[in-house]
Every structure is written in C-alpha cells, then in structure tokens.
Design an enzyme around this catalytic site. Structure first.
Site, mmCIF file in Angstrom:
data_model
loop_
_atom_site.group_PDB
_atom_site.id
_atom_site.type_symbol
_atom_site.label_atom_id
_atom_site.label_comp_id
_atom_site.label_asym_id
_atom_site.label_seq_id
_atom_site.Cartn_x
_atom_site.Cartn_y
_atom_site.Cartn_z
ATOM 1 N N ASP A 126 -1.462 -1.132 -3.840
ATOM 2 C CA ASP A 126 -2.041 -0.468 -5.048
ATOM 3 C C ASP A 126 -0.675 -0.581 -6.175
ATOM 4 O O ASP A 126 0.379 -1.161 -5.754
ATOM 5 C CB ASP A 126 -2.303 0.856 -4.712
ATOM 6 C CG ASP A 126 -1.553 1.809 -3.638
ATOM 7 O OD1 ASP A 126 -0.129 1.483 -3.882
ATOM 8 O OD2 ASP A 126 -1.761 2.042 -2.578
ATOM 9 N N ASP A 164 0.958 -1.325 -0.062
ATOM 10 C CA ASP A 164 -0.117 -0.116 -0.044
ATOM 11 C C ASP A 164 0.728 1.205 -0.012
ATOM 12 O O ASP A 164 1.970 1.163 0.939
ATOM 13 C CB ASP A 164 -0.920 0.014 1.381
ATOM 14 C CG ASP A 164 -1.804 1.152 1.444
ATOM 15 O OD1 ASP A 164 -1.985 1.959 0.417
ATOM 16 O OD2 ASP A 164 -2.177 1.485 2.541
ATOM 17 N N GLU A 224 -6.018 -20.957 -16.876
ATOM 18 C CA GLU A 224 -6.447 -21.514 -15.513
ATOM 19 C C GLU A 224 -7.390 -22.605 -16.078
ATOM 20 O O GLU A 224 -8.366 -22.227 -16.721
ATOM 21 C CB GLU A 224 -6.875 -20.496 -14.603
ATOM 22 C CG GLU A 224 -7.213 -21.255 -13.370
ATOM 23 C CD GLU A 224 -7.997 -20.442 -12.277
ATOM 24 O OE1 GLU A 224 -8.201 -20.732 -11.219
ATOM 25 O OE2 GLU A 224 -8.772 -19.664 -13.034
ATOM 26 N N ASP A 252 -4.130 -10.371 -15.798
ATOM 27 C CA ASP A 252 -5.195 -11.330 -15.728
ATOM 28 C C ASP A 252 -6.281 -11.143 -16.541
ATOM 29 O O ASP A 252 -6.839 -10.187 -16.359
ATOM 30 C CB ASP A 252 -5.608 -11.314 -14.018
ATOM 31 C CG ASP A 252 -5.847 -12.671 -13.638
ATOM 32 O OD1 ASP A 252 -6.583 -13.429 -14.144
ATOM 33 O OD2 ASP A 252 -5.446 -12.996 -12.615
ATOM 34 N N ASP A 303 -5.453 -18.363 -4.550
ATOM 35 C CA ASP A 303 -6.496 -19.229 -4.110
ATOM 36 C C ASP A 303 -6.403 -20.501 -3.310
ATOM 37 O O ASP A 303 -7.066 -21.104 -2.901
ATOM 38 C CB ASP A 303 -7.471 -19.734 -5.487
ATOM 39 C CG ASP A 303 -8.091 -18.826 -6.498
ATOM 40 O OD1 ASP A 303 -8.443 -17.811 -5.745
ATOM 41 O OD2 ASP A 303 -8.002 -19.153 -7.609
#
Ligand code: GLC
Ligand code: CA
Length: 570
Positions: A31, A23, A263, A100, A340
């Site tokens: 960020d 951050d 993925e 992504d 994940d």
C-alpha cells in the site's frame, strides 16, 4: 521535450508494483504508506524517478489496470491523503513520480461504462466501442483478446457487442470521440495539478483503431502458429495515433514540466522516432517490445507462451537498431523487466550458480546503453523467477486464463501449461518484495496476497545492503556512473562483433572519449578477440562484476562466466 530541462536524461527510473512492494497494515497487500516507509531505500539506490503502477479505484480484475475511478485511490492502497504524503516524501528526497495512465480502456465498473451500456441513447454510449453481431449472431470479427477469448462481449441492454482488447472487464475507450479525449486530458491535469511529474502510458499505441470506411473493424489475418491470434497487430500503431498523442501534448503535456513514456507493443523504430522526436513527436520515450519478443516463437503475445532460446545476434540487431536510429532524434527507454515480464536473471542469465554475476552482467549491458534505464522492484536484488507447483498459487488473470484455455481447449497437459507459466508468467515478477530474512520477509505482518519467493530468506534487501558485493550495490554504482559520465548519456552507440553468439560488445563515443562495454552472456569462459583498432588500445577499468584482474589488457583478454566490464579506451 515536454520537460523544461533534459535533466531526466541522466536519471534512472524505479518501477513500483504497489501490491507487492510493502504492506503497512497487515492485510497482505502492499500500500501507499508502505511505499512511503521505504523511500530511504530508493534514495540509497540513487534513483531519480518512480513509476508507480496503478493505485486508482479498481475492481482489481487485472491488478489495477482496470480503473473504475481515475480520480480516486483504491481503498486497499490507502487514501488520497496517503497519496499526497507519499508524493511529498518523494519530492523531499528529490525523487519524481510518474503515474500509470491507463486510458486505452477503463474498468467495466467505471461510471462511464455503467452509463454507456445502459442504452444506445445514453450520452456516454459513445465513450466505448460497439458493434452489431454478424447475421448469425456471432461476434463482429475474429480478434482474440490478450487474456483469451474473443475481444467482443455481448451487452444485452443495447443488443450489441463491446470491444475489449484485454479482459471483458476492461472495455476499450473510444478515442474517436473528442469528448472522451477531453475527459482524459482533464484527468491528466488533475494529477499534474496535484504535483505528479508525468505518466507511464499503458498500451498507449492501441488507442487508435483501424476503422474501415464502412465503420467496421476488419478481421485479423489468421495465423495459428502460436497460441493467440495476433489481434494486437490490428490495433497497435493505428492511423490516428500520432495525431491523438500530439493533441494530448498540446492540450496537456506542454503546459507542465512532465516526463512521459508510452508502452508500445509492436512499435517499430520508425514509430519510436516519430513519437519521441523532440519537436514533432509527443512523448519523451517509448517502451518498445522487440527485444522482449525475441525468445517467443511467434513474437509478441501470440507466441508468448511458446518459448525459444534467445539468439544473442538477434538481440544485437534489435537493440543496435533502436540505439542508432533514435540517437540525436528521439530517446530510448532501457528495460529488461517490469511487472509483465519474467525476471531477467532467469530469462537471459543464470538464476542458479551465477545468479549474482549474471544479474550484474545484464545490468552493465543495459545501463551502458543510451536512454533512460528502468529498474523493476527486486531486479536490484537479482530476484529470479518463481515456480509454484500448483496453479492455485497463481494470481495473474493472464496466466490463469491461459492455463484454463490451454488445458481445456487446446490440448496442453497441465504440466505443459504450468511449465509455460513458470517460464513466462507475469507472477514471476509479482512475488512480494523481500525486505529481510524474517517470516514474511518484512513485506507484511499478515499473509501476502501471493506467496513469497522461496529464496526470500537469502535474497532480500537487508542482505543486499549489508553485502558490499551485492547486486544492489552494483546497481547503485551504475546509477552513480550515469550521473558522472556525459558519455553514458550523450555518447553514440557503436556495436562491435555483431556475429558473435556469446559476447555482447559495444562502444559509447563522445568527442574524444570512448567507453567499451563487454558482456559475456554465457556460463563458459570466453577468449575475447576484439577488432584490432579496439584491441590495441589501453583499457582502463571503470566497473565490472568480478574482482579486478591486474592489469587489464584487451589483447588476450579472457572473460569469466557472465563477466561484464566497462572500461575507458585510451
Ligand atoms: C499493459 C500492462 C499490463 C496490463 C495491460 C492491460 O500491458 O502493463 O499489466 O495487463 O496493459 O492494461
Ligand atoms: Ca496493506
């Protein structure tokens, strides 16, 4: 394949989960300027590529995997100028960037969906997947969503249900519609024209749905042995998947120098071969899940929450199959963790006494194989799972929904549900990156959006950089080896001792060179008995996670707890 050269095959990828990395403005959320400020660290580690989890405009229902504008940056992550600065700073360090690409679904707040849901005649209506209720008004089929409940959500304005494989704020896109596909290709070009180097494609093998001749989506077989219905089984690897991906390659990827990884839950090795085949495939690599599903009772998603111990022989069978079958005709991605998955030391190693040893062992095991290794932020510090005591301390929609449904509808006690989240929850991987031993671990000057790991005062980047024996420096050495040794890139994999329950041993062979990798997956000492043709060789140590034992002899070799060794055979 789609890359001009094969250079990336010697590369290592580092995944950044932006919310939890750094951050810069004290709002507690990582960020883009934060990432830019930490690139020297990545350069020091030696990685060649970054995969950046989504930073696009999003209501953040699933931390950015729900995109409301594919061409804009979410304000909490910064501005487009911040993005361009970050990209330039990466390129200046020789680091390439994979974005992504989340195009199985969008956010329900995307303009396409706002339009689509307004009326059946709207030109965007056909960008999404709709179905009529059954005669009694119930949803069109029995599929259950990854984040609980039916995949079908009622839309009042059009009097239909829409499909969402994940949360109801993540409606699935209709890939049968050529206009939608053209939109996806255009947004990919937008980012490639900005200079990004490729994409990690979110659940990309779910884009082709198994439509029946009558235009319906058939029920999933009901298996109640796990927790969720296996609806993923209905949508992964659908009939037009390869066709869509080849079209994407033709329309977009072949026109740029790109690196791509898809993925692919439930992908089989045959699909892996088809999709990553250099001439006839479409993507450079897949993230397959077979090895991630071995410690769940019911395999992927369905049994995610019902954990069982890993059987090392199964891991060998699975990894061995992918190694052998893709050799020379496809390419593997190698991963043990991402945003994940629980932390590998807690899952497959020992996050107590042998945290450092087992983190290095798992790294040796993975980085010794053929493919492109992925490192998830904090893995290089040996970060472990976190066990928050209260459900209120968790943030992940998957864990929160699971907890609610498990305790209110399925008879789990809150303690059972929380224990499952401790073991398998995605927030294990999402605690802020600990940079130093200060108050908020150097992650933020404010209050982080999710609590730090309580061990941050001891397990942090400053500590790791200062300690020559840290997990970080071990990863650095492994990454450097991959660049130096062609056998690590091109060598054939050969599994040894497939039936051994504690020792994972394999060779990598290229021309006359033979590299042996030995990994003790247990906390006990291990007397190693290798096949005679290996045991009688002279071994020359390359790297290992214990101080060197002199001299190294394969006959009568004993491995200490979680010991790993990589050595030449002569
Ligand atoms: C992928 C992402 C995961 C996300 C899901 C839906 O599995 O990695 O974080 O929740 O897709 O987009
Ligand atoms: Ca911030």
């Amino acid at each position: 394949m789609t890359s001009a050269s094969d250079d990336w095959k010697r590369g290592v990828v580092y995944q950044i989960y932006p919310r939890s990395f750094q951050d810069s403005n004290g709002d507690g959320i990582g960020d883009l300027p934060g990432i830019t400020s930490r690139l020297d660290y990545l350069q020091q580690l030696g990685v060649d590529l970054v995969w950046l989890s989504p930073v696009y405009a999003s209501p953040q229902d699933d931390n950015g995997y729900d995109i409301s504008d594919y061409r804009a940056i979410a304000p909490e992550f910064g501005t487009m100028a911040d993005f361009e600065q970050m990209l330039a700073a990466m390129h200046a360090r020789g680091i390439r960037l994979m974005m992504d690409l989340v195009v199985n679904h969008s956010s329900d707040e995307h303009e396409w969906f706002r339009q689509a849901r307004s009326s059946r005649d709207n030109p965007y209506h056909d960008y999404y997947l709709w179905a009529e209720p059954k005669a009694d008004g119930s949803p069109p089929n029995n599929w259950e969503a990854a984040f609980q409940g039916s995949v079908w959500e009622w839309n009042q304005a059009t009097g239909e249900y829409y499909l969402h494989m994940f949360s109801r704020k993540q409606p699935d896109l209709n890939w049968e519609n050529p206009r939608l596909r053209a939109e996806v290709y255009a947004l990919m070009r937008f980012w490639l024209d900005k200079g990004v180097d490729g994409f990690r494609m979110d659940v990309i093998n779910m884009i082709s749905k198994p439509w029946a001749a009558d235009g319906s989506l058939p029920d999933a077989p009901l298996v109640r042995e796990g927790f969720l219905q296996p609806s993923f089984g209905m949508t992964c690897n659908g009939p037009r998947l390869l066709e869509f991906l080849r079209e994407m390659r033709r329309e977009v990827l072949d026109h740029y120098d790109t690196i791509t990884v898809g993925e692919a839950p439930l992908a089989t090795v045959q699909q892996g071969r088809d999709i990553t085949h250099p001439e006839t495939g479409a993507l450079d690599m897949l993230f397959q899940f077979e090895h991630m599903d071995l410690d769940s009772v019911g395999g992927h998603v369905m049994g995610k929450w019902a954990a069982r111990p890993l059987d090392l022989r199964e891991l060998k069978r699975t990894m061995g199959r992918w190694q052998d079958e893709l050799h020379g005709r496809g390419w593997n991605s190698l991963y043990l963790s991402n945003h994940d998955q629980p932390r590998p030391v807690s899952r497959f190693g020992d996050d107590g006494r042998y945290r450092v040893e087992s983190a290095k062992m798992l790294a040796t095991w993975l980085h010794g194989m053929q493919g492109t290794p992925y490192i998830y932020q904090g893995e290089e510090l040996g970060m472990s799972n976190v066990a928050f005591e209260r459900i209120e301390d968790y943030r992940d929609i998957e864990s929160l929904n699971f907890h609610r449904v498990a305790t209110t509808e399925r008879g789990w006690t809150p303690e059972q549900a929380l224990a499952a989240i401790h073991t398998k929850g995605r927030d294990n991987a999402r605690t802020p990156m600990p940079w130093d031993g200060s108050d908020q671990a150097g992650f933020s000057s404010g209050r982080p959006w999710i609590a730090l790991h309580p061990n941050a005062p001891e397990v942090n980047a400053a500590q790791a950089l200062a300690d020559p024996n840290s997990v970080f420096h071990y990863y650095r050495a492994l990454i450097a080896l991959r660049k130096q040794l062609p056998v690590l890139v091109a060598g054939r994999h050969e599994l040894l001792l497939p039936g051994h329950e504690q020792l994972y041993a394999y060779l990598r062979c290229l021309d006359q060179q033979r590299l042996l990798v030995l990994c003790n997956f247990g906390a006990g000492e291990l007397a190693v008995e290798l096949p005679p043709e290996v045991a009688t060789c002279q071994a020359e140590r390359l790297i290992g996670n214990y101080p060197e034992a002199q001299p190294l002899a394969l006959e009568g070799l004993r491995l200490r707890p979680y010991e790993a060794l990589m050595c030449w055979l002569h």
